[in-house]
Write a protein that holds these residues in place. Structure first.
Motif, PDB file in Angstrom:
ATOM      1  N   LEU A  51     -47.805 -44.274 -29.514  1.00 33.26           N
ATOM      2  CA  LEU A  51     -48.823 -44.453 -30.546  1.00 33.26           C
ATOM      3  C   LEU A  51     -48.723 -45.833 -31.187  1.00 33.26           C
ATOM      4  N   ARG A  52     -47.526 -46.306 -31.411  1.00 33.52           N
ATOM      5  CA  ARG A  52     -47.347 -47.633 -32.023  1.00 33.52           C
ATOM      6  C   ARG A  52     -47.797 -48.760 -31.105  1.00 33.52           C
ATOM      7  N   ARG A  53     -47.705 -48.549 -29.788  1.00 36.24           N
ATOM      8  CA  ARG A  53     -48.173 -49.561 -28.827  1.00 36.24           C
ATOM      9  C   ARG A  53     -49.687 -49.498 -28.625  1.00 36.24           C
ATOM     10  N   ALA A  73     -51.347 -40.575 -35.158  1.00 35.26           N
ATOM     11  CA  ALA A  73     -51.877 -41.792 -34.537  1.00 35.26           C
ATOM     12  C   ALA A  73     -52.380 -42.764 -35.607  1.00 35.26           C
ATOM     13  N   ALA A  74     -53.089 -42.241 -36.587  1.00 34.46           N
ATOM     14  CA  ALA A  74     -53.598 -43.104 -37.664  1.00 34.46           C
ATOM     15  C   ALA A  74     -52.446 -43.751 -38.420  1.00 34.46           C
ATOM     16  N   LEU A  75     -51.407 -42.965 -38.714  1.00 34.78           N
ATOM     17  CA  LEU A  75     -50.261 -43.511 -39.436  1.00 34.78           C
ATOM     18  C   LEU A  75     -49.499 -44.537 -38.606  1.00 34.78           C
ATOM     19  N   ALA A  76     -49.599 -44.430 -37.268  1.00 40.20           N
ATOM     20  CA  ALA A  76     -48.947 -45.397 -36.375  1.00 40.20           C
ATOM     21  C   ALA A  76     -49.783 -46.664 -36.200  1.00 40.20           C
ATOM     22  N   GLY A  77     -50.977 -46.703 -36.803  1.00 39.62           N
ATOM     23  CA  GLY A  77     -51.806 -47.900 -36.742  1.00 39.62           C
ATOM     24  C   GLY A  77     -52.969 -47.832 -35.776  1.00 39.62           C
ATOM     25  N   ARG A 134     -57.783 -47.366 -43.261  1.00 39.73           N
ATOM     26  CA  ARG A 134     -56.948 -47.328 -44.466  1.00 39.73           C
ATOM     27  C   ARG A 134     -57.309 -46.128 -45.327  1.00 39.73           C
ATOM     28  N   LEU A 135     -58.598 -45.865 -45.472  1.00 37.90           N
ATOM     29  CA  LEU A 135     -59.036 -44.731 -46.286  1.00 37.90           C
ATOM     30  C   LEU A 135     -58.566 -43.405 -45.685  1.00 37.90           C
ATOM     31  N   TYR A 136     -58.597 -43.277 -44.361  1.00 38.58           N
ATOM     32  CA  TYR A 136     -58.111 -42.066 -43.690  1.00 38.58           C
ATOM     33  C   TYR A 136     -56.596 -41.935 -43.869  1.00 38.58           C
TER      34      TYR A 136
END
Length: 167
Positions: A51-53, A73-77, A134-136
């Protein structure tokens, strides 16, 4: 600009000749899983590393509830794209921007957004997409607080009804 990006999701078809995953227009698709077609389980650490990649996470599954993987996934960017099946249809459960949710499987629209996400994420000009995610991410960060408040209200109602309502 050049489009280069890793997109991950629950399933991707591996090339039967060499087991590699499809690359289309500079976008490489990788399943969240190991082995042919991603059918073997990955460890938690392997999922987080993938997820980070990745630049984008796609989840076009049935969404029986608030799925954990899109939130991780969202938290991983990642930019998260979903369909509108099940819970993903409701902003209370999956409050992604409407352009990141697809009501129909419109391949051209999905491909255009994927290319845009990968192009923008590989350049300095990605503030637009980062702001939307960011909002999510902030909503995800507030889930524990909202759950505690919900449980507190439930306990208050039960206590009030069981012990303070005259019969």
């Amino acid at each position: 600009g050049t489009i280069t990006g890793l997109v991950c999701g629950k399933r991707a078809k591996a090339d039967p000749k060499d087991g590699s995953y499809s690359t289309v227009g500079g976008v490489r698709f990788h399943p969240i899983g190991k082995g042919g077609g991603g059918r073997e389980r990955m460890t938690g650490e392997e999922v987080v590393a993938l997820l980070r990649r990745s630049k984008v996470h796609i989840d076009f599954g049935p969404h029986p509830g608030m799925d954990r993987l899109p939130r991780e996934a969202a938290l991983a960017g990642c930019i998260v794209l979903t369909n509108r099946e099940g819970a993903a249809n409701y902003d209370e459960d999956v409050p992604l921007p409407p352009e990141f949710k697809f009501g129909t499987f419109d391949v051209d629209a999905i491909c255009a957004l994927l290319k845009d996400c990968c192009r923008r994420r590989s350049s300095e000009n990605n503030e637009h997409l980062v702001e939307k995610m960011r909002l999510y991410r902030e909503w995800i960060g507030g889930q524990e607080r909202r759950m505690v408040a919900c449980v507190d209200r439930l306990v208050d109602r039960i206590v009030t009804r069981c012990f303070f309502v005259k019969k």
